[in-house]
Design a protein around this motif. Sequence first.
Motif, PDB file in Angstrom:
ATOM      1  N   GLU A  49     -15.486  -4.778 -15.438  1.00 55.03           N
ATOM      2  CA  GLU A  49     -14.146  -4.832 -16.024  1.00 55.03           C
ATOM      3  C   GLU A  49     -14.082  -5.918 -17.093  1.00 55.03           C
ATOM      4  O   GLU A  49     -14.900  -6.853 -17.095  1.00 55.03           O
ATOM      5  N   VAL A  51      -8.603  -2.742 -11.584  1.00 53.05           N
ATOM      6  CA  VAL A  51      -9.004  -1.530 -10.869  1.00 53.05           C
ATOM      7  C   VAL A  51      -8.763  -1.697  -9.375  1.00 53.05           C
ATOM      8  O   VAL A  51      -9.095  -2.724  -8.783  1.00 53.05           O
ATOM      9  N   PHE A  69     -12.269   3.327  -7.553  1.00 56.46           N
ATOM     10  CA  PHE A  69     -13.079   4.103  -8.484  1.00 56.46           C
ATOM     11  C   PHE A  69     -13.864   5.153  -7.701  1.00 56.46           C
ATOM     12  O   PHE A  69     -14.213   4.962  -6.534  1.00 56.46           O
ATOM     13  N   ILE A 100     -10.755   6.404 -12.300  1.00 54.94           N
ATOM     14  CA  ILE A 100     -10.228   5.064 -12.048  1.00 54.94           C
ATOM     15  C   ILE A 100      -8.760   5.139 -11.674  1.00 54.94           C
ATOM     16  O   ILE A 100      -7.981   5.872 -12.296  1.00 54.94           O
ATOM     17  N   VAL A 113      -6.499   0.654 -17.306  1.00 51.69           N
ATOM     18  CA  VAL A 113      -7.894   0.270 -17.171  1.00 51.69           C
ATOM     19  C   VAL A 113      -8.371  -0.514 -18.400  1.00 51.69           C
ATOM     20  O   VAL A 113      -7.967  -0.248 -19.532  1.00 51.69           O
ATOM     21  N   LEU A 170     -12.192  -1.413 -19.042  1.00 54.46           N
ATOM     22  CA  LEU A 170     -13.553  -1.369 -18.526  1.00 54.46           C
ATOM     23  C   LEU A 170     -14.532  -1.634 -19.665  1.00 54.46           C
ATOM     24  O   LEU A 170     -14.518  -0.939 -20.675  1.00 54.46           O
TER      25      LEU A 170
END
Length: 659
Positions: free
Chosen positions: A589, A597, A600, A641, A647, A649
């Motif tokens: 992340e 998150v 996942f 996710i 998110v 990422l």
Amino acid sequence: MPAQVCLGAMLLCGGANLLAQVPPCGVSGVKETTTITYPPIARAAHVTGLVIVRVEFAKDGMVETAEVWRGPEMLRENVLSFVKGLQANEYGGSRTCLLSVILPCESRFPQIFTETCWVRISSELRSRHCTIPLRRQRFLSIQAQTRQARRFASASSASSSRCHTMGAMKLSRRTFVGSALATGITAAAQTKGTGAPAKFGPTPSLRQLSWQRMGTTAFLHFTVNTFTGREWGLGDEDPNIFNPTEFNADSIVLTLKQGGIKGVILTCKHHDGFCLWPTKSTDHNISKSKFQGGKGDIVRDISAAAKKHGLKFGVYVSPWDRNNANYGKPEYITTYRQQITELLTHYGPIFEVWFDGANGGDGFYGGAREKRTIDKHTYYDWTNTWALVRKLQPGAVIFSDAGPDIRWVGNERGIAAENCWNTVTLLSEHHDATAVPGDVDTKLSGAGSADGKEWIPAECDVSIRKGWFYHPEEKPKSVEALLNIYEKSVGHGAGLLLNIPPDTRGLIADADADVLYAFAARVQKMFATNLLRGAQLTASDVRSAGYSPAKLVDGNPDTFWSVPDGKTEATVTAQFAARTELNLFRLREEISLGQRVREFVLEVRDGSGPWVRVASGEAIGNCRIVRLEAPIHANEIRLSIRGAAPVALSEWGCFLNRD
């Protein structure tokens, strides 16, 4: 404030020599030549590419800190070593320059370019034309590109810029950038500047973020215990017993560096109270031993070697002192803070200060030979003791059972909880007081919690041998055991602090070094080839062009895929050009924005068959490694996710590891 410079280097061949003399606003060589050594493991893996770092210069032109911005792991240290001898000219004020260096295999000498040079005069930024004369009187100058320069200056001149804030390793080094990458650097700086998602929940400080980027660091447990065979000395040891006749700090640090270690923490004073530096606070120190005729200073030598070879240096200084006659009395706190002050003012930048939770018990105590207990919550006055560290070394993270920057994972096996959160609300063991070193609920500290009130990431400490100090009858752990620890510490979002104790010679035992080298090579090989870099990535949502799913595989920890505000569920799909075998995943992340998150799911599809779930979890954080029980084949992979916020990422890696 030091100047800030973003630099990079493209490493394409085995070696190059450089001698550069530069007019003001450039970089000059302080050595006749500087050599790049291409890492053998990178050569074997056919790894080439770009390494970019941000460098801060002090007023005298010397490197103050450098932070890796991007680039293959296998190349970073060697590129940094190449520029170790470079120095910036004094300019009378801070400045920001873009340098470009290309190292072609066919040429003996690198080509160096400067795109722009920005000089801060009072509150104004003015651009200058920069020229670098090279060896053999080869001159190249590139006129400043005004529009690009303005964008870069706006992103990197302020202390809050991404170029300043987002770094991985602070090192006393300097690196450079291939000329074709100048616009890439500008784009990277812009990406994080506008349109980024808002921060969510607790977030890391710059010192925490820098520490988390390191991954694996080393402990050096070394003191009189090395010679007595004990783990905890009583405090009555004769200083003369400490005499490592073959001590070589360079050898120790180079062994660690070649073993993939990013920083080293020395037990400057363990519970026995023996100080590895000539402190003025007690006679129970190295100057009273026969080591180097009473002139030795292990702290000085290890810290200097760390700086020389590009590792960060940290100190362990035990609160408990089984030698000191005043332990348990108010007078000892004055002595203890004097020791801390000496360590944090005489030995350069410190990246971590380590406070043990062992507090009180049997000891020598100046000859009293008795048991002494203290109030863990009040005796050390931790608030003011930690404030002293902040004052003397503001860039250092403070570790203890209770933080405040880094927390103990709760065991000495080197393993973090499968879902290990950076956020935590620490409490004492019985939940009746504030957590302090020696009194913390290890169940809480071990895993943290998604709704934790503070950002205090976990550190996993473990020894390569059974004991913390060297004992000749012990053997090091196997490479497979270390890999398992790595995947369950770094791979669970924590930091790994691996103890590698020097032996009675004052060197790392050959058996330990061999295991460490093999371990580092295996880790590098595991993540050398991200199979997703050749795949077609498609996301359910994209915040903007600057946050596309392509950022997941660009190798840059400072770019990331994100989705519009209000979207807390998203997917990204990778389609391979051909059926692909895989068994390992790595997720990261963008933790500067918080840990977002909450769940996942990884699924694969082989040919036209159905989607099959192969892995799932909750926490990702700084790093999440997922290993499948056996390799599988797939034409597509899907990552789903669910977050508490949109998110962010920064990496999605997919690998095949057969070892």
